[in-house]
Design a protein around this motif. Structure first.
Motif, PDB file in Angstrom:
ATOM      1  N   ALA A   1       0.845  -1.192   0.000  1.00  0.00           N
ATOM      2  CA  ALA A   1       0.000   0.000   0.000  1.00  0.00           C
ATOM      3  C   ALA A   1       0.874   1.233   0.000  1.00  0.00           C
ATOM      4  O   ALA A   1       2.093   1.163   0.161  1.00  0.00           O
ATOM      5  CB  ALA A   1      -0.894  -0.008   1.242  1.00  0.00           C
ATOM      6  N   ARG A   2       0.218   2.350  -0.160  1.00  0.00           N
ATOM      7  CA  ARG A   2       0.917   3.633  -0.128  1.00  0.00           C
ATOM      8  C   ARG A   2       0.937   4.102   1.324  1.00  0.00           C
ATOM      9  O   ARG A   2      -0.088   4.189   1.973  1.00  0.00           O
ATOM     10  CB  ARG A   2       0.217   4.657  -1.001  1.00  0.00           C
ATOM     11  CG  ARG A   2       0.948   5.983  -1.073  1.00  0.00           C
ATOM     12  CD  ARG A   2       0.369   6.883  -2.145  1.00  0.00           C
ATOM     13  NE  ARG A   2       0.316   6.258  -3.461  1.00  0.00           N
ATOM     14  CZ  ARG A   2       1.349   6.132  -4.295  1.00  0.00           C
ATOM     15  NH1 ARG A   2       2.529   6.603  -3.953  1.00  0.00           N
ATOM     16  NH2 ARG A   2       1.211   5.556  -5.471  1.00  0.00           N
TER      17      ARG A   2
ATOM     18  N   ARG B   1       4.835   0.593  -0.514  1.00  0.00           N
ATOM     19  CA  ARG B   1       5.727  -0.280   0.256  1.00  0.00           C
ATOM     20  C   ARG B   1       5.049  -1.626   0.413  1.00  0.00           C
ATOM     21  O   ARG B   1       3.844  -1.700   0.566  1.00  0.00           O
ATOM     22  CB  ARG B   1       5.978   0.267   1.663  1.00  0.00           C
ATOM     23  CG  ARG B   1       6.772   1.524   1.730  1.00  0.00           C
ATOM     24  CD  ARG B   1       6.864   1.951   3.189  1.00  0.00           C
ATOM     25  NE  ARG B   1       7.478   3.244   3.322  1.00  0.00           N
ATOM     26  CZ  ARG B   1       8.616   3.464   3.953  1.00  0.00           C
ATOM     27  NH1 ARG B   1       9.258   2.474   4.507  1.00  0.00           N
ATOM     28  NH2 ARG B   1       9.109   4.665   4.042  1.00  0.00           N
ATOM     29  N   ARG B   2       5.855  -2.644   0.457  1.00  0.00           N
ATOM     30  CA  ARG B   2       5.361  -3.986   0.761  1.00  0.00           C
ATOM     31  C   ARG B   2       5.867  -4.336   2.147  1.00  0.00           C
ATOM     32  O   ARG B   2       7.082  -4.379   2.374  1.00  0.00           O
ATOM     33  CB  ARG B   2       5.865  -4.999  -0.248  1.00  0.00           C
ATOM     34  CG  ARG B   2       5.310  -6.372   0.006  1.00  0.00           C
ATOM     35  CD  ARG B   2       5.717  -7.321  -1.116  1.00  0.00           C
ATOM     36  NE  ARG B   2       5.191  -8.626  -0.861  1.00  0.00           N
ATOM     37  CZ  ARG B   2       5.847  -9.587  -0.205  1.00  0.00           C
ATOM     38  NH1 ARG B   2       7.066  -9.377   0.230  1.00  0.00           N
ATOM     39  NH2 ARG B   2       5.288 -10.757  -0.001  1.00  0.00           N
ATOM     40  N   LEU B   3       4.954  -4.542   3.066  1.00  0.00           N
ATOM     41  CA  LEU B   3       5.316  -4.824   4.455  1.00  0.00           C
ATOM     42  C   LEU B   3       4.708  -6.142   4.906  1.00  0.00           C
ATOM     43  O   LEU B   3       3.566  -6.453   4.566  1.00  0.00           O
ATOM     44  CB  LEU B   3       4.795  -3.734   5.385  1.00  0.00           C
ATOM     45  CG  LEU B   3       5.297  -2.318   5.201  1.00  0.00           C
ATOM     46  CD1 LEU B   3       4.615  -1.400   6.199  1.00  0.00           C
ATOM     47  CD2 LEU B   3       6.793  -2.260   5.390  1.00  0.00           C
ATOM     48  N   THR B   4       5.460  -6.879   5.693  1.00  0.00           N
ATOM     49  CA  THR B   4       4.956  -8.031   6.418  1.00  0.00           C
ATOM     50  C   THR B   4       5.374  -7.810   7.856  1.00  0.00           C
ATOM     51  O   THR B   4       6.572  -7.759   8.162  1.00  0.00           O
ATOM     52  CB  THR B   4       5.552  -9.346   5.880  1.00  0.00           C
ATOM     53  OG1 THR B   4       5.232  -9.459   4.491  1.00  0.00           O
ATOM     54  CG2 THR B   4       4.993 -10.539   6.633  1.00  0.00           C
TER      55      THR B   4
ATOM     56  N   LEU C   1     -11.185   0.654  10.107  1.00  0.00           N
ATOM     57  CA  LEU C   1     -10.321  -0.527  10.173  1.00  0.00           C
ATOM     58  C   LEU C   1      -8.929  -0.211   9.621  1.00  0.00           C
ATOM     59  O   LEU C   1      -7.918  -0.644  10.183  1.00  0.00           O
ATOM     60  CB  LEU C   1     -10.953  -1.690   9.408  1.00  0.00           C
ATOM     61  CG  LEU C   1     -12.245  -2.264   9.992  1.00  0.00           C
ATOM     62  CD1 LEU C   1     -12.845  -3.289   9.045  1.00  0.00           C
ATOM     63  CD2 LEU C   1     -12.011  -2.863  11.363  1.00  0.00           C
ATOM     64  N   GLN C   2      -8.880   0.552   8.533  1.00  0.00           N
ATOM     65  CA  GLN C   2      -7.583   0.957   7.977  1.00  0.00           C
ATOM     66  C   GLN C   2      -6.815   1.802   8.980  1.00  0.00           C
ATOM     67  O   GLN C   2      -5.596   1.669   9.108  1.00  0.00           O
ATOM     68  CB  GLN C   2      -7.771   1.752   6.688  1.00  0.00           C
ATOM     69  CG  GLN C   2      -8.085   0.932   5.488  1.00  0.00           C
ATOM     70  CD  GLN C   2      -8.238   1.781   4.236  1.00  0.00           C
ATOM     71  OE1 GLN C   2      -7.916   2.963   4.216  1.00  0.00           O
ATOM     72  NE2 GLN C   2      -8.730   1.166   3.182  1.00  0.00           N
TER      73      GLN C   2
ATOM     74  N   VAL D   1       1.259   7.949  10.467  1.00  0.00           N
ATOM     75  CA  VAL D   1       1.280   7.218   9.209  1.00  0.00           C
ATOM     76  C   VAL D   1      -0.094   7.245   8.549  1.00  0.00           C
ATOM     77  O   VAL D   1      -1.104   7.061   9.207  1.00  0.00           O
ATOM     78  CB  VAL D   1       1.715   5.751   9.446  1.00  0.00           C
ATOM     79  CG1 VAL D   1       1.607   4.930   8.187  1.00  0.00           C
ATOM     80  CG2 VAL D   1       3.125   5.704   9.978  1.00  0.00           C
ATOM     81  N   GLU D   2      -0.097   7.479   7.243  1.00  0.00           N
ATOM     82  CA  GLU D   2      -1.312   7.385   6.436  1.00  0.00           C
ATOM     83  C   GLU D   2      -1.217   6.108   5.607  1.00  0.00           C
ATOM     84  O   GLU D   2      -0.230   5.880   4.922  1.00  0.00           O
ATOM     85  CB  GLU D   2      -1.428   8.598   5.518  1.00  0.00           C
ATOM     86  CG  GLU D   2      -1.545   9.907   6.259  1.00  0.00           C
ATOM     87  CD  GLU D   2      -1.384  11.096   5.326  1.00  0.00           C
ATOM     88  OE1 GLU D   2      -1.285  10.900   4.091  1.00  0.00           O
ATOM     89  OE2 GLU D   2      -1.336  12.218   5.851  1.00  0.00           O
ATOM     90  N   PHE D   3      -2.252   5.293   5.657  1.00  0.00           N
ATOM     91  CA  PHE D   3      -2.304   3.980   5.019  1.00  0.00           C
ATOM     92  C   PHE D   3      -3.376   4.066   3.924  1.00  0.00           C
ATOM     93  O   PHE D   3      -4.557   3.996   4.207  1.00  0.00           O
ATOM     94  CB  PHE D   3      -2.671   2.976   6.102  1.00  0.00           C
ATOM     95  CG  PHE D   3      -2.694   1.527   5.706  1.00  0.00           C
ATOM     96  CD1 PHE D   3      -1.852   1.010   4.752  1.00  0.00           C
ATOM     97  CD2 PHE D   3      -3.559   0.666   6.348  1.00  0.00           C
ATOM     98  CE1 PHE D   3      -1.873  -0.335   4.433  1.00  0.00           C
ATOM     99  CE2 PHE D   3      -3.594  -0.680   6.036  1.00  0.00           C
ATOM    100  CZ  PHE D   3      -2.757  -1.176   5.081  1.00  0.00           C
ATOM    101  N   THR D   4      -2.949   4.271   2.666  1.00  0.00           N
ATOM    102  CA  THR D   4      -3.912   4.479   1.577  1.00  0.00           C
ATOM    103  C   THR D   4      -3.539   3.646   0.365  1.00  0.00           C
ATOM    104  O   THR D   4      -2.497   2.995   0.342  1.00  0.00           O
ATOM    105  CB  THR D   4      -3.953   5.961   1.158  1.00  0.00           C
ATOM    106  OG1 THR D   4      -2.634   6.358   0.757  1.00  0.00           O
ATOM    107  CG2 THR D   4      -4.421   6.852   2.295  1.00  0.00           C
ATOM    108  N   ASP D   5      -4.361   3.709  -0.660  1.00  0.00           N
ATOM    109  CA  ASP D   5      -4.129   3.026  -1.935  1.00  0.00           C
ATOM    110  C   ASP D   5      -3.671   1.582  -1.736  1.00  0.00           C
ATOM    111  O   ASP D   5      -2.622   1.169  -2.224  1.00  0.00           O
ATOM    112  CB  ASP D   5      -3.093   3.770  -2.785  1.00  0.00           C
ATOM    113  CG  ASP D   5      -3.537   5.166  -3.152  1.00  0.00           C
ATOM    114  OD1 ASP D   5      -4.761   5.411  -3.151  1.00  0.00           O
ATOM    115  OD2 ASP D   5      -2.669   6.012  -3.429  1.00  0.00           O
ATOM    116  N   ILE D   6      -4.472   0.816  -1.046  1.00  0.00           N
ATOM    117  CA  ILE D   6      -4.115  -0.566  -0.743  1.00  0.00           C
ATOM    118  C   ILE D   6      -4.177  -1.398  -2.018  1.00  0.00           C
ATOM    119  O   ILE D   6      -5.214  -1.477  -2.668  1.00  0.00           O
ATOM    120  CB  ILE D   6      -5.052  -1.158   0.323  1.00  0.00           C
ATOM    121  CG1 ILE D   6      -4.914  -0.380   1.624  1.00  0.00           C
ATOM    122  CG2 ILE D   6      -4.764  -2.634   0.535  1.00  0.00           C
ATOM    123  CD1 ILE D   6      -5.911  -0.781   2.683  1.00  0.00           C
ATOM    124  N   ASP D   7      -3.043  -2.001  -2.364  1.00  0.00           N
ATOM    125  CA  ASP D   7      -2.977  -2.901  -3.506  1.00  0.00           C
ATOM    126  C   ASP D   7      -3.529  -4.265  -3.078  1.00  0.00           C
ATOM    127  O   ASP D   7      -4.358  -4.852  -3.749  1.00  0.00           O
ATOM    128  CB  ASP D   7      -1.535  -3.012  -3.993  1.00  0.00           C
ATOM    129  CG  ASP D   7      -1.392  -3.846  -5.242  1.00  0.00           C
ATOM    130  OD1 ASP D   7      -2.384  -3.948  -5.995  1.00  0.00           O
ATOM    131  OD2 ASP D   7      -0.291  -4.378  -5.484  1.00  0.00           O
TER     132      ASP D   7
END
Length: 185
Positions: free
Chosen positions: A104-105, A121-124, A148-149, A173-179
């Motif tokens: 996600a962005r 970014r790809r995060l685990t 939830l986001q 942190v802003e969590f947007t544009d989830i791929d």
């Protein structure tokens, strides 16, 4: 449904200890049991006629068309082993936490001079039990996808970006544009 809510539902479904019934008739019988013997309720749930449900139960029809097969599987998975799913959620909320994998962005609101431009970014990352509990409670309360986001973003913010408070004080942190997003517990 939103992406986070779908990911929570898929993660709960993956906790099943036995596979779902294979045949269409067995799946119909399971849904009939869940709906307490009401073929009308099963038909409404699947978007077919009551007579179609009766034909599958009787064995006259055996192979559903592709779209009905997909709906049938989805509805059976939704109700398959609810106690096992609840136990797994309770364990994640109290002791094990959950793992979030996403692409996600992520953008930031931080002190001047920092790089706050959002980028994919790809995060685990493993999120501890308090964040899992907040996600489950919000989902049960009917929270919106944005809520939830926000909870997931706060978890990633504290654990990944702030390193549990050891760096980046004041970072938001802003969590947007989830791929995509996948959860596991």
């Amino acid at each position: 449904m939103g992406e986070i809510e779908d990911a929570l539902r898929r993660a709960a479904e993956n906790t099943a200890t036995r596979p779902i019934p294979k045949s269409a008739g067995a799946r119909m019988r399971f849904l009939l049991k869940v709906e307490k013997g009401s073929t009308r309720a099963v038909a409404a749930r699947l978007g077919v006629t009551q007579r179609t449900v009766e034909r599958y139960l009787k064995g006259t029809l055996r192979r559903p068309r592709a779209e009905l097969a997909a709906r049938l599987e989805r509805e059976v998975r939704r109700d398959w082993q609810p106690r096992v799913q609840q136990r797994a959620k309770r364990r994640a909320a109290t002791s094990t936490g959950l793992v979030i994998e996403t692409r996600a962005r992520f953008g930031f609101t931080a002190a001047p001079g920092s790089t706050d431009d959002g980028r994919l970014r790809r995060l685990t990352q493993h999120l501890p039990p308090p964040f899992a509990a907040r996600l489950f409670d919000a989902q049960a309360a009917g929270a919106t996808e944005q809520q939830l986001q926000r909870i997931a973003a706060e978890g990633l913010q504290e654990i990944y970006f702030k390193d549990r408070g050891r760096r980046a004080q004041g970072l938001e942190v802003e969590f947007t544009d989830i791929d995509y997003v996948e959860l596991d517990f």
